[in-house]
Design an enzyme around this catalytic site. Structure first.
Site, PDB file in Angstrom:
ATOM      1  CE  LYS A   1       2.702  10.683   0.783  1.00 31.90           C
ATOM      2  NZ  LYS A   1       4.055  10.088   0.772  1.00 31.90           N
TER       3      LYS A   1
ATOM      4  CE1 TYR B   1       0.811  12.606   3.207  1.00 29.65           C
ATOM      5  CE2 TYR B   1      -1.423  11.925   2.687  1.00 29.65           C
ATOM      6  CZ  TYR B   1      -0.121  11.606   3.008  1.00 29.65           C
ATOM      7  OH  TYR B   1       0.249  10.285   3.118  1.00 29.65           O
TER       8      TYR B   1
ATOM      9  CB  SER C   1      -1.008   8.510   0.240  1.00 37.27           C
ATOM     10  OG  SER C   1      -2.235   8.490   0.951  1.00 37.27           O
TER      11      SER C   1
END
Length: 368
Positions: A276, A272, A257
């Site tokens: 990533k 998160y 991402s």
């Protein structure tokens, strides 16, 4: 006429004779002349708008918009929905038909088998459809039983767009908890039993949630890391081991991402983002470690993509849409179909000299 050397001696002697005795330099003494700055009128900076916008002024002096578009907002809280509340992802249309425009044969995935984790919905499903359209058989691996329905619909759509084909792609569905080593090994064994081999892997299983770091529930953070990081690691190492045992080349694409390289605003999502970033560096590390075995490992880092889940989030938080697209140079979010070409390129021989790369598909978000 005076010689220059004599003239300099005369000037030096006159200069020293006019100075106070205390300032006359001795034979081994150097005196640095005093420097002065021309005085200027002092002004009151308290009401200067530019000074208020600098570190000379206290916080808030320039108004409530200080850092407004570069900070997270702890009031944005978005919890990943339960499976029953997840919106369905449709199979896209008009992408798998016969091709009439010439392109390089290197982009073909004919006679290959590709495994896609998280392939039952969202980005994974659409990338899987692009992979099938490029000639590969497909194994969809997911935690939910929607995978079987997605596999069936994918083949039906392919058949509609390719009437008259005698041989249809072999698309199978398999269950796995990607964070559990035993479940991963069972899924890999099942895929190999059904397809005979695995040539490519796309690790698309993952999810995000939004809590500020201090309030983030620890058990949910562990679950997020288990799916995004552990799942990527377990499937990548499992497929790499299979390829090494076959002494066969292969290609792995990890779905990272843009959040692995920047901090999204205004929604807080520190775990998160870190997960990533880990995925991106795993791709680099595996690329070096497995290069001698002919296994390429690359990463795709999508930006904001309008999946069915993203649409649900924006319907419930409409103010986020304008904030997001205002920070994207192209001014638009992407759609899952925008990843079809990227994943096909990195899996295929068209990228056979590319490994350890991070391909950002983000509309330029990470450039500003």
């Amino acid at each position: 006429m005076f010689r220059p050397a004599i003239l300099r001696q005369v000037v030096r002697a006159v200069d020293q004779s006019t100075r106070p005795a205390a300032l006359v330099a001795g034979p081994h003494q150097f005196i640095r002349p005093l420097s002065t700055t021309v005085s200027r009128a002092q002004r009151d900076d308290k009401n200067d708008p530019l000074t208020k916008a600098t570190t000379k002024a206290p916080g808030g002096a320039a108004g409530e918009h200080e850092g407004k578009y570069a900070r997270t907002d702890e009031n944005v809280v978005i919890e990943y929905p339960d499976d029953a509340d997840m919106p369905r992802s449709p199979v896209v249309q008009g992408r798998g038909g016969m091709h009439f425009k010439r392109t390089l044969a290197q982009f073909s995935l004919e006679n290959r088998v590709t495994l896609v984790t998280g392939g039952a919905r969202g980005l994974g499903l659409v990338m899987g459809q692009g992979i099938v359209a490029s000639g590969s058989d497909l194994a969809i691996v997911d935690l939910n039983h929607e995978a079987e329905e997605s596999a069936r619909k994918l083949v039906e759509q392919f058949q509609k767009e390719n009437p008259g084909l005698e041989q249809l792609p072999n698309v199978t569905a398999h269950y796995a908890d990607v964070s559990n080593p035993d479940s991963v090994n069972n899924a890999l064994s099942e895929v190999i039993a059904k397809h005979g081999k695995i040539d490519h892997l796309v690790t698309s299983a993952g999810f995000t949630e939004n809590f500020d770091a201090i309030s983030y529930p620890y058990d949910r953070m562990q679950k997020l890391w288990g799916v995004n990081v552990d799942g990527t690691y377990l499937f990548a190492t499992g497929v790499a081991k299979h390829l090494m045992e076959r002494k066969a080349p292969g290609s792995i694409v990890m779905i990272g991402s843009m959040s692995g390289a920047i901090v999204n605003v205004p929604q807080p999502q520190a775990p998160y983002n870190a997960a990533k970033a880990a995925v991106r560096h795993l791709a680099s590390s595996f690329a070096v470690e497995w290069a001698g075995h002919g296994i390429r490992v690359n990463c795709i880092s999508p930006g904001y993509m309008l999946t069915a889940l993203t649409r649900k989030i924006l319907d419930e938080n409409p103010e986020l849409r304008d904030k997001w697209i205002s920070l994207i140079p192209t001014g638009k979010m992407g759609v899952p179909e925008d990843l079809m070409g990227a994943v096909t390129f990195l899996l295929s021989d068209a990228s056979k000299y590319i490994t350890g790369a991070d391909l950002r598909v983000d509309g330029g978000y990470t450039l500003t």
